[in-house]
Design an enzyme around this catalytic site. Structure first.
Site, PDB file in Angstrom:
ATOM      1  N   GLY A  10       0.842  -1.204   0.000  1.00 31.71           N
ATOM      2  CA  GLY A  10       0.000   0.000   0.000  1.00 31.71           C
ATOM      3  C   GLY A  10       0.874   1.250   0.000  1.00 31.71           C
ATOM      4  O   GLY A  10       1.911   1.271   0.655  1.00 31.71           O
ATOM      5  N   ARG A  73       0.250  -4.922  -4.578  1.00 31.30           N
ATOM      6  CA  ARG A  73       0.386  -5.916  -3.504  1.00 31.30           C
ATOM      7  C   ARG A  73       0.645  -7.277  -4.138  1.00 31.30           C
ATOM      8  O   ARG A  73      -0.153  -7.737  -4.962  1.00 31.30           O
ATOM      9  CB  ARG A  73      -0.893  -5.973  -2.667  1.00 31.30           C
ATOM     10  CG  ARG A  73      -1.136  -4.731  -1.823  1.00 31.30           C
ATOM     11  CD  ARG A  73      -2.206  -5.021  -0.781  1.00 31.30           C
ATOM     12  NE  ARG A  73      -2.589  -3.814  -0.054  1.00 31.30           N
ATOM     13  CZ  ARG A  73      -1.923  -3.323   0.990  1.00 31.30           C
ATOM     14  NH1 ARG A  73      -0.836  -3.920   1.418  1.00 31.30           N
ATOM     15  NH2 ARG A  73      -2.351  -2.229   1.611  1.00 31.30           N
ATOM     16  N   THR A 133       5.079   2.759   5.895  1.00 30.99           N
ATOM     17  CA  THR A 133       3.678   2.399   6.177  1.00 30.99           C
ATOM     18  C   THR A 133       3.037   3.406   7.136  1.00 30.99           C
ATOM     19  O   THR A 133       3.677   3.864   8.090  1.00 30.99           O
ATOM     20  CB  THR A 133       3.489   0.984   6.772  1.00 30.99           C
ATOM     21  OG1 THR A 133       2.135   0.849   7.220  1.00 30.99           O
ATOM     22  CG2 THR A 133       4.389   0.695   7.954  1.00 30.99           C
ATOM     23  N   ASP A 135       0.895   2.460   9.049  1.00 30.34           N
ATOM     24  CA  ASP A 135       0.532   1.651  10.226  1.00 30.34           C
ATOM     25  C   ASP A 135       1.600   1.686  11.326  1.00 30.34           C
ATOM     26  O   ASP A 135       1.313   1.318  12.466  1.00 30.34           O
ATOM     27  CB  ASP A 135       0.300   0.193   9.810  1.00 30.34           C
ATOM     28  CG  ASP A 135      -0.901   0.033   8.898  1.00 30.34           C
ATOM     29  OD1 ASP A 135      -1.718   0.962   8.838  1.00 30.34           O
ATOM     30  OD2 ASP A 135      -1.020  -1.012   8.240  1.00 30.34           O
ATOM     31  N   MET A 177      -7.390   3.421   9.877  1.00 29.08           N
ATOM     32  CA  MET A 177      -6.679   2.276   9.276  1.00 29.08           C
ATOM     33  C   MET A 177      -5.750   1.593  10.274  1.00 29.08           C
ATOM     34  O   MET A 177      -5.233   2.234  11.191  1.00 29.08           O
ATOM     35  CB  MET A 177      -5.892   2.710   8.044  1.00 29.08           C
ATOM     36  CG  MET A 177      -6.732   2.720   6.784  1.00 29.08           C
ATOM     37  SD  MET A 177      -5.693   2.915   5.324  1.00 29.08           S
ATOM     38  CE  MET A 177      -6.911   2.634   4.035  1.00 29.08           C
ATOM     39  N   GLY A 178      -5.526   0.331  10.043  1.00 33.50           N
ATOM     40  CA  GLY A 178      -4.689  -0.485  10.932  1.00 33.50           C
ATOM     41  C   GLY A 178      -5.428  -1.780  11.184  1.00 33.50           C
ATOM     42  O   GLY A 178      -6.271  -1.840  12.077  1.00 33.50           O
TER      43      GLY A 178
HETATM   44  O1  F6P Z   1      -0.886   0.385   4.219  1.00 34.23           O
HETATM   45  C1  F6P Z   1      -1.473  -0.327   5.257  1.00 34.23           C
HETATM   46  C2  F6P Z   1      -2.935  -0.195   5.162  1.00 34.23           C
HETATM   47  O2  F6P Z   1      -3.188   1.147   5.054  1.00 34.23           O
HETATM   48  C3  F6P Z   1      -3.737  -0.804   6.302  1.00 34.23           C
HETATM   49  O3  F6P Z   1      -3.870   0.016   7.418  1.00 34.23           O
HETATM   50  C4  F6P Z   1      -5.052  -1.090   5.623  1.00 34.23           C
HETATM   51  O4  F6P Z   1      -5.693  -2.135   6.273  1.00 34.23           O
HETATM   52  C5  F6P Z   1      -4.628  -1.472   4.251  1.00 34.23           C
HETATM   53  O5  F6P Z   1      -3.432  -0.795   4.006  1.00 34.23           O
HETATM   54  C6  F6P Z   1      -5.623  -1.180   3.164  1.00 34.23           C
HETATM   55  O6  F6P Z   1      -5.081  -1.671   1.978  1.00 34.23           O
HETATM   56  P1  F6P Z   1      -5.669  -1.529   0.522  1.00 34.23           P
HETATM   57  O7  F6P Z   1      -5.184  -0.222  -0.026  1.00 34.23           O
HETATM   58  O8  F6P Z   1      -5.077  -2.655  -0.232  1.00 34.23           O
HETATM   59  O9  F6P Z   1      -7.157  -1.540   0.632  1.00 34.23           O
END
Ligand code: F6P
Length: 361
Positions: A10, A73, A133, A135, A177-178
């Site tokens: 991400g 990803r 990140t 997170d 988020m997290g």
């Molecule tokens: O980058 C980490 C994160 O932001 C997490 O906190 C969250 O769960 C995830 O990515 C969301 O990912 P995506 O963009 O693939 O929906």
């Protein structure tokens, strides 16, 4: 020296600032170095999407969100799975690294990216990682780039929710988020003055949450602010296996809406949920993240110059340093119960939904 660089997982604010800091160090300090951009993270390394970058490609990107290299990803679990020709994604990446005559690979990413980086390092590639990140869950570093910008966004979000919650006398849940860790929720919750903070590391009791809402109401505070991590779960859910929990949630990805309904029904107050979502990952990096990113990026340049590979850059006690990729791979930095911010939160009456009392700082 031929250096490949990629951004994986991400995105977050600060990726371009790190890329720029690294490139500027390289062009200024390492003669005859060239930088090769790899498109969309490990996807581009697997498929061989490489392009030579010019020094000018790294100008004007310090304050720009996202990543000029693109990202994707690529699940770690699939890296060693062989196709019908007996070749895995890891094999393809090593093959492309060699075919393009790279001397090293710089990977900007989170926990999953570091695991794959460590695999590549074990397979003989020279790798340097950088901790990205929002997170802030990468083991071995006090902070990751992107975290502070997201913290500012979430704090502003809670500030704004505060005024409308107060006007209407509502309980507002802000889902932050997290998925596995609660750093962002904990810090934004405290910075934004939340009354209740719910994080994955501390499963909550919905009745405790309702008690707090009711207590506030009875003391004349009609509104309540709840900062809830997307990975937060009740004690009941925490005792379930993942598949069972998914079934229990009945199509809802997080616990937020379920808890909101529970509060409305049991505490008898009007309740709303707010999900800032990917807004938390978008836009320009904050000045703090620009400084941090420049520091991390230029330090990665220094490691390259020294030939110090198989490492990932870190900040420990405000000192820039590095860890071995193999030491970081597969580990997660969780918020533990003794975290100072948890204790401070409890000391000022914030509830973590577990009914525990303040026992000292
Ligand atoms: O980058 C980490 C994160 O932001 C997490 O906190 C969250 O769960 C995830 O990515 C969301 O990912 P995506 O963009 O693939 O929906």
């Amino acid at each position: 020296m031929k250096i490949g660089i990629l951004t994986a997982g991400g995105d977050c604010p600060g990726l371009n600032a790190v890329i720029r800091g690294f490139a500027k160090y390289v062009y200024n300090q390492i003669p005859n170095a060239e930088i090769i951009g790899i498109q969309d993270g490990y996807r581009g390394l697997i498929s061989g999407e490489f392009s030579k970058l010019k020094e000018s490609d790294f100008s004007g990107i310090l304050n720009i969100g996202g990543t000029i290299l693109g990202t994707s990803r690529q699940p770690f679990k699939q890296m060693k799975v062989e196709d019908q020709n007996g070749e895995s994604r890891l094999d393809q990446m090593v093959k492309n690294y060699k075919k393009n005559k790279l001397d090293l690979l710089v990977t900007l990413g989170g926990a999953g990216t570091h695991k794959t980086a460590s695999l590549l390092s074990d397979a003989g590639c020279n790798v340097i990682g950088l901790p990205k990140t929002i997170d802030n869950d990468i083991w071995g570093t006090d902070v990751t780039f992107g975290f502070h910008t997201a913290l500012e966004i979430d704090t502003e979000c809670i500030d704004r929710i505060h005024t409308t919650a107060a006007s209407h006398g509502r309980t507002m849940l802000i889902e932050i988020m997290g998925n596995k860790v609660g750093w962002l929720t904990l810090y934004a919750g405290i910075a934004g003055g939340a009354d209740i903070i719910l994080i994955p590391e501390i499963p909550y009791d919905p009745d405790e949450v309702c008690n707090m809402v009711t207590k506030r109401y009875e003391s004349g505070k009609a509104f309540t602010i709840i900062a809830i991590a997307e990975g937060a779960m009740s004690k009941k859910e925490a005792a379930m296996k993942k598949a069972e929990r998914l079934e229990y949630r009945n199509g809802e990805a997080t616990a937020t809406n379920r808890l909101a309904r529970y509060i409305q029904e049991n505490a008898g107050v009007e309740t709303r949920t707010v999900i800032p979502g990917h807004i938390q990952r978008g836009g320009n990096p904050s000045p703090y993240d620009r400084l941090l990113s420049t520091e991390l990026g230029s330090f990665a340049g220094k490691l390259v110059q020294e030939g110090n590979f198989g490492k990932t850059v870190a900040i420990i006690n405000n000192q820039i340093t590095y860890n071995r990729l193999s030491d970081v791979a597969g580990k997660t930095k969780y918020v533990d119960e003794d975290n100072q911010m948890i204790k401070i939160g409890r000391s000022i009456g914030i509830s973590f939904g577990d009914g525990k009392k303040f026992k000292g700082i």
